[in-house]
Design a protein around this motif. Structure first.
Motif, short mmCIF file in Angstrom:
data_model
loop_
_atom_site.label_atom_id
_atom_site.label_comp_id
_atom_site.label_asym_id
_atom_site.label_seq_id
_atom_site.Cartn_x
_atom_site.Cartn_y
_atom_site.Cartn_z
N ALA A 16 0.39 -0.76 0.19
CA ALA A 16 0.14 -0.27 -0.23
C ALA A 16 1.21 1.14 -0.39
CB ALA A 16 -0.47 -0.04 1.04
N GLY A 17 0.32 2.51 -0.80
CA GLY A 17 1.15 3.79 -1.06
C GLY A 17 2.21 3.41 -1.63
N THR A 18 2.89 2.10 -2.52
CA THR A 18 4.39 2.18 -3.70
C THR A 18 3.69 2.51 -4.89
OG1 THR A 18 3.68 -0.26 -4.08
CG2 THR A 18 4.63 0.65 -2.56
N GLY A 19 2.05 3.33 -5.46
CA GLY A 19 2.12 3.56 -6.72
C GLY A 19 1.24 2.82 -7.15
N LYS A 20 0.59 1.89 -7.18
CA LYS A 20 0.35 0.40 -8.08
C LYS A 20 -0.91 1.37 -8.88
CE LYS A 20 -0.80 -1.77 -5.14
NZ LYS A 20 -0.52 -1.62 -3.80
N THR A 21 -1.48 1.99 -8.49
CA THR A 21 -2.86 2.74 -8.93
C THR A 21 -1.52 4.11 -10.02
OG1 THR A 21 -4.62 2.13 -7.27
CG2 THR A 21 -5.06 3.29 -9.06
N LEU A 22 -0.80 4.68 -9.24
CA LEU A 22 -0.71 5.78 -10.58
C LEU A 22 0.15 4.83 -11.34
CD1 LEU A 22 0.81 8.41 -7.51
CD2 LEU A 22 -1.69 8.28 -9.04
N VAL A 23 0.33 3.86 -11.28
CA VAL A 23 1.33 3.27 -12.28
C VAL A 23 0.64 2.75 -13.72
CG1 VAL A 23 3.46 2.00 -12.91
CG2 VAL A 23 3.37 3.64 -11.08
N ALA A 24 -0.19 2.42 -12.55
CA ALA A 24 -0.97 1.31 -13.47
C ALA A 24 -2.63 3.11 -14.49
CB ALA A 24 -2.82 0.66 -12.71
N GLY A 25 -2.20 3.89 -14.28
CA GLY A 25 -3.14 4.93 -15.08
C GLY A 25 -1.95 5.77 -15.35
#
Length: 189
Positions: A16-25
């Motif tokens: 949590a907090g490593t930026g998965k959703t940001l990188v996916a986007g």
């Protein structure tokens, strides 16, 4: 993101907090700019709404898993060339993987698929975890670890890891004035 998109199948893992959703986007935006048709799937309707708003300037199709399952059950598969799955740990069961497999002629093993997930959260809030499904998803996929926590301060990260035992990555943000206190929660039934 460039390293991820250089591969057809990638499992991206981070706490949590490593930026998965940001990188996916961002991966979705780049694929869209390359005229790829992209389907972004996650379990949470709230997360799907957030991502849909964030990607509103693109042609990326964003849906929560329940909506996707209804479409697959009706035989009306969405058309796309790349699949991006966020919070993938919530889809590591046989029923969910069958739905995702149905999106490709030869299953996700032969498709262009980017699977973002939290290795600490394999219990899944939505379905039962199946180790064989995790192995299937990882088989033949490039693996990319996200180890830098870009959301939490070092103090919050240390306390989170101490209480949960989960690895949320290296928290590089340090703030000496952030205190972490224990709070006792009581739930009355």
């Amino acid at each position: 993101v460039d390293m991820i998109l250089a591969n057809r199948r990638v499992v991206i893992e981070g706490g949590a907090g490593t930026g998965k959703t940001l990188v996916a986007g961002r991966a979705c935006e780049i694929l869209d700019a390359r005229n790829e048709s992209v389907l972004f799937v996650c379990r949470s309707p709230v997360l799907a709404s957030f991502v849909k708003h964030r990607l509103s300037a693109t042609q990326v199709q964003v849906m929560n898993f329940s909506s996707l399952r209804r479409m697959v059950d009706k035989g009306s598969l969405p058309t796309f060339s790349a699949l991006v799955v966020d919070e993938g740990q919530d889809m590591l069961d046989l029923e969910s993987i069958d739905v995702l497999d149905a999106l490709f002629d030869e299953g996700i093993a032969k498709g262009r698929c980017y699977f973002f997930m939290d290795p600490n959260n394999q219990g899944s809030l939505y379905a039962g975890f199946d180790e064989s499904v995790l192995e299937y998803v990882k088989e033949g996929s490039a693996k990319v670890p996200l180890t830098r926590n870009c959301r939490n301060t070092r103090q919050i990260g240390e306390h989170t890891m101490m209480y949960t035992g989960g690895d949320i990555g290296n928290c590089v943000i340090s703030s000496d004035d952030v205190r972490c206190e224990k709070t006792k929660w009581v739930v009355n039934s």
